[in-house]
Motif scaffolding. Structure first.
Motif, mmCIF file in Angstrom:
data_model
loop_
_atom_site.group_PDB
_atom_site.id
_atom_site.type_symbol
_atom_site.label_atom_id
_atom_site.label_comp_id
_atom_site.label_asym_id
_atom_site.label_seq_id
_atom_site.Cartn_x
_atom_site.Cartn_y
_atom_site.Cartn_z
ATOM 1 N N GLY A 1 -11.300 -5.386 18.833
ATOM 2 C CA GLY A 1 -12.312 -4.399 18.512
ATOM 3 C C GLY A 1 -13.335 -4.184 19.612
ATOM 4 N N ARG A 2 -13.159 -4.809 20.778
ATOM 5 C CA ARG A 2 -14.146 -4.696 21.843
ATOM 6 C C ARG A 2 -14.249 -3.268 22.392
ATOM 7 N N ALA A 3 -13.133 -2.558 22.412
ATOM 8 C CA ALA A 3 -13.121 -1.221 23.019
ATOM 9 C C ALA A 3 -13.771 -0.168 22.133
ATOM 10 N N LYS A 4 -13.965 -0.465 20.833
ATOM 11 C CA LYS A 4 -14.505 0.527 19.885
ATOM 12 C C LYS A 4 -13.693 1.821 19.936
ATOM 13 N N CYS A 5 -12.375 1.643 20.041
ATOM 14 C CA CYS A 5 -11.490 2.808 20.177
ATOM 15 C C CYS A 5 -10.085 2.391 19.760
ATOM 16 N N ASN A 6 -9.441 3.170 18.900
ATOM 17 C CA ASN A 6 -8.080 2.858 18.447
ATOM 18 C C ASN A 6 -7.039 3.764 19.104
ATOM 19 N N MET A 7 -7.356 4.270 20.274
ATOM 20 C CA MET A 7 -6.508 5.246 20.961
ATOM 21 C C MET A 7 -5.131 4.671 21.277
ATOM 22 N N LEU A 8 -4.090 5.472 21.019
ATOM 23 C CA LEU A 8 -2.702 5.079 21.289
ATOM 24 C C LEU A 8 -2.075 5.875 22.429
ATOM 25 N N LEU A 9 -2.675 7.006 22.788
ATOM 26 C CA LEU A 9 -2.120 7.879 23.817
ATOM 27 C C LEU A 9 -3.062 7.937 25.006
ATOM 28 N N ASN A 10 -2.490 8.076 26.194
ATOM 29 C CA ASN A 10 -3.295 8.180 27.408
ATOM 30 C C ASN A 10 -3.646 9.644 27.690
ATOM 31 N N ASN A 11 -4.059 10.356 26.652
ATOM 32 C CA ASN A 11 -4.374 11.777 26.805
ATOM 33 C C ASN A 11 -5.601 12.010 27.676
ATOM 34 N N ILE A 12 -6.505 11.023 27.739
ATOM 35 C CA ILE A 12 -7.713 11.226 28.527
ATOM 36 C C ILE A 12 -7.379 11.459 29.996
ATOM 37 N N CYS A 13 -6.384 10.740 30.499
ATOM 38 C CA CYS A 13 -5.972 10.955 31.891
ATOM 39 C C CYS A 13 -5.166 12.231 32.049
ATOM 40 N N GLU A 14 -4.343 12.537 31.050
ATOM 41 C CA GLU A 14 -3.555 13.768 31.105
ATOM 42 C C GLU A 14 -4.476 14.992 31.148
ATOM 43 N N VAL A 15 -5.540 14.959 30.357
ATOM 44 C CA VAL A 15 -6.493 16.077 30.334
ATOM 45 C C VAL A 15 -7.171 16.216 31.695
ATOM 46 N N PHE A 16 -7.586 15.094 32.275
ATOM 47 C CA PHE A 16 -8.256 15.139 33.575
ATOM 48 C C PHE A 16 -7.311 15.623 34.671
ATOM 49 N N ASN A 17 -6.092 15.106 34.688
ATOM 50 C CA ASN A 17 -5.128 15.513 35.713
ATOM 51 C C ASN A 17 -4.805 17.005 35.625
ATOM 52 N N LYS A 18 -4.817 17.539 34.414
ATOM 53 C CA LYS A 18 -4.542 18.975 34.257
ATOM 54 C C LYS A 18 -5.617 19.816 34.940
ATOM 55 N N GLN A 19 -6.848 19.326 34.937
ATOM 56 C CA GLN A 19 -7.935 20.059 35.582
ATOM 57 C C GLN A 19 -7.821 20.034 37.103
ATOM 58 N N LEU A 20 -7.032 19.112 37.643
ATOM 59 C CA LEU A 20 -6.932 18.957 39.096
ATOM 60 C C LEU A 20 -5.772 19.731 39.707
ATOM 61 N N VAL A 21 -4.984 20.418 38.883
ATOM 62 C CA VAL A 21 -3.766 21.077 39.382
ATOM 63 C C VAL A 21 -4.075 22.036 40.518
ATOM 64 N N GLN A 22 -5.140 22.835 40.385
ATOM 65 C CA GLN A 22 -5.449 23.849 41.385
ATOM 66 C C GLN A 22 -5.989 23.256 42.691
ATOM 67 N N GLY A 23 -6.340 21.978 42.692
ATOM 68 C CA GLY A 23 -6.868 21.369 43.905
ATOM 69 C C GLY A 23 -5.915 20.443 44.619
ATOM 70 N N ARG A 24 -4.783 20.157 44.011
ATOM 71 C CA ARG A 24 -3.880 19.148 44.572
ATOM 72 C C ARG A 24 -3.047 19.651 45.740
ATOM 73 N N ASP A 25 -3.024 20.960 45.982
ATOM 74 C CA ASP A 25 -2.289 21.492 47.133
ATOM 75 C C ASP A 25 -3.228 21.866 48.275
ATOM 76 N N LYS A 26 -4.498 21.534 48.165
ATOM 77 C CA LYS A 26 -5.486 21.884 49.186
ATOM 78 C C LYS A 26 -5.596 20.776 50.240
ATOM 79 N N PRO A 27 -6.227 21.066 51.404
ATOM 80 C CA PRO A 27 -6.514 20.021 52.394
ATOM 81 C C PRO A 27 -7.366 18.908 51.777
ATOM 82 N N VAL A 28 -7.404 17.767 52.442
ATOM 83 C CA VAL A 28 -7.931 16.555 51.828
ATOM 84 C C VAL A 28 -9.381 16.704 51.369
#
Length: 485
Positions: A228-255
């Motif tokens: 119970g330390r996390a105070k979260c019962n999450m089973l899916l890693n959707n938080i990272c999937e949501v964040f990665n989706k926001q980065l799609v337009q920047g992943r083909d740009k210069p560093v």
């Protein structure tokens, strides 16, 4: 040429990367920027080849330490430009059950070495000791399991259930909703007896699937074994999937353009949350308020028996559902309160009973963990990301060597922007389309209107009737009019 002027030069930006780091440190002194370079045989060489960069913005670092939910999602996504690499991300879930990105890095590839490097730097920034009991959730990417075990041996590591389900569905014998529902019944069980009963149902359905799941320790994928330390019962890693989706337009740009795309998104997101918070009233976040209303509705059908100071026996809504609630320990034998920090329906019924008998004020919201309080949520996002100057005003790095780009990697074909969907996602999309009014094009061959054969239409039909029909139709309305006459 126009693209280079707007987005920047792919190779030249590596030479300005250290200056970019200096500007980030100037704008927010609490920021961490670490750059790692490849081995150089000649120590007198004026250049060093870029290998990795890690960034943890000071505002996000301070927000993390006030959030309170000890769960971090880890994931990686590919760069789409000419130079190979992957973006590693660490994302937390806030009190409104939304994403709170903490740190990101650009590395050469996903390996044990890169994940270990990333996690060690992350621990330094977030004050995570080696014996920290923080929880991680990931898709079991390459190298991440041994890296977590090495850097944080006392932590708990959850596996994303969606990827476990995808591995199961790769076997044609385990496709369909029957096996999916059986898996979810095991994962969502909050007590060990409920988990064992769900596993027994899988054993009765398919012994091979049961043996496969037995090889995955349940503390990685079932709520019955989560702490119970996390105070979260999450089973899916959707938080990272949501964040990665926001980065799609920047992943083909210069560093630097890519890194700025990420930073600007994070900066704008905090402002958007501020606008949302301005419209919120009440003691809890919007997510917690909606969830708690449903819990209180269920609690109205529970029967309560007082068994002594802060101890109750609760029955309902079904006669077989009987649980023990200890209010002083903020615990219920159903373990839902223990896992999330939000009182379950059994606990809410007990709090109401206390109020009716003058043992308390009967307000269940006061028993909700502070991570879900609106005040805590506002404190987390009070840390805003500072703006930075343009490249012409960046301070010059004191490092005597100049960074050069990694080895050039020319990608074949048209650069892909969208993430490759798994077989499970494709199947779900197919089901959604099949229930709509439009006919899906996938797996449906075209039928010729002339010869009735599949695989071509009447324009490409090879027989004589098809050719004359097409030619006749192109001669205009006069032809069809004379035929009609």
């Amino acid at each position: 040429m126009a693209t280079k002027k707007v987005q920047g030069d792919y190779e030249a930006q590596y030479g300005k990367l250290r200056d970019y780091g200096e500007e980030l440190l100037r704008s927010d002194p609490g920021t961490t920027v670490k750059i790692d370079v490849g081995l150089e045989c000649n120590p007198n060489s004026p250049t060093r080849q870029f290998r990795r960069i890690y960034i943890c913005l000071g505002a996000l670092k301070r927000g993390f330490k006030t959030c309170g939910r000890e769960l971090l999602g880890l994931d990686g996504c590919f760069m789409k430009g000419p130079f190979p690499g992957q973006i590693l991300t660490a994302v937390r879930v806030d009190g409104n059950n939304c994403i709170y990105p903490v740190a990101y890095a650009l590395v050469e590839t996903e390996t044990i070495a890169t994940w270990t490097w990333f996690l060690e730097l992350l621990g330094d920034d977030l004050d995570l000791a080696q014996n920290s009991n923080i929880s991680f959730i990931s898709d079991r990417q390459k190298g991440i399991i041994p890296a977590i075990a090495k850097v944080y041996p006392s932590s708990s590591h959850r596996y994303c259930l969606r990827h476990i389900h995808e591995n199961i569905e790769s076997n044609s014998n385990w496709k369909g909703d029957v096996f999916k529902n059986l898996l979810w019944a095991c994962a969502t069980a909050t007590t060990v007896p409920a988990f064992e009963k769900a596993m027994k149902n899988i054993l009765d359905e398919d012994k091979n699937l049961h043996d496969l799941l037995k090889n995955i320790p349940p503390q990685h994928w079932s709520r019955a074994y989560f702490t119970g330390r996390a105070k979260c019962n999450m089973l899916l890693n959707n938080i990272c999937e949501v964040f990665n989706k926001q980065l799609v337009q920047g992943r083909d740009k210069p560093v630097i353009t890519c890194l700025e795309f990420i930073r600007e998104y994070l900066m704008k997101r905090i402002v958007m949350v501020h606008k949302m918070q301005a419209n919120c009233n009440g003691p809890l976040t919007p997510f917690a308020s909606r969830l708690f209303e449903n819990i209180k509705n269920d609690a109205s059908s529970c029967n309560v028996i007082w068994c002594g100071p802060n101890k109750y026996q609760v029955t309902g809504p079904h006669i077989i559902e009987q649980r023990i609630v200890m209010l002083d320990k903020r615990s219920c034998s159903c373990r839902r309160w223990d896992l999330t920090g939000i009182p379950c329906r059994h606990a809410v019924a007990c709090i109401w009973d206390m109020g009716l008998h003058g043992l308390g004020d009967g307000i269940p919201e006061k028993y909700v963990d502070k991570v879900y309080w609106l005040e805590t949520w506002k404190t987390v996002y009070a840390n805003t990301i500072e703006p930075i100057n343009g490249m012409d005003m960046w301070p010059t790095s004191a490092c005597p060597t100049t960074l050069v780009s990694p080895k050039f990697h020319k990608q074949t074909g048209r650069p892909k922007k969208k993430r490759k969907k798994s077989t499970v996602e494709v199947e779900e999309l197919r089901k959604q389309v099949s229930t709509s009014s439009k006919m899906p094009r996938h797996s449906n061959s075209v039928t010729c209107g002339i010869c009735k054969s599949k695989g071509h239409n009447k324009r490409t039909c090879g027989n004589g009737a098809g050719t004359s029909g097409v030619a006749g139709s192109s001669n205009g309305a006069g032809t069809s009019g004379r035929d009609a006459a």
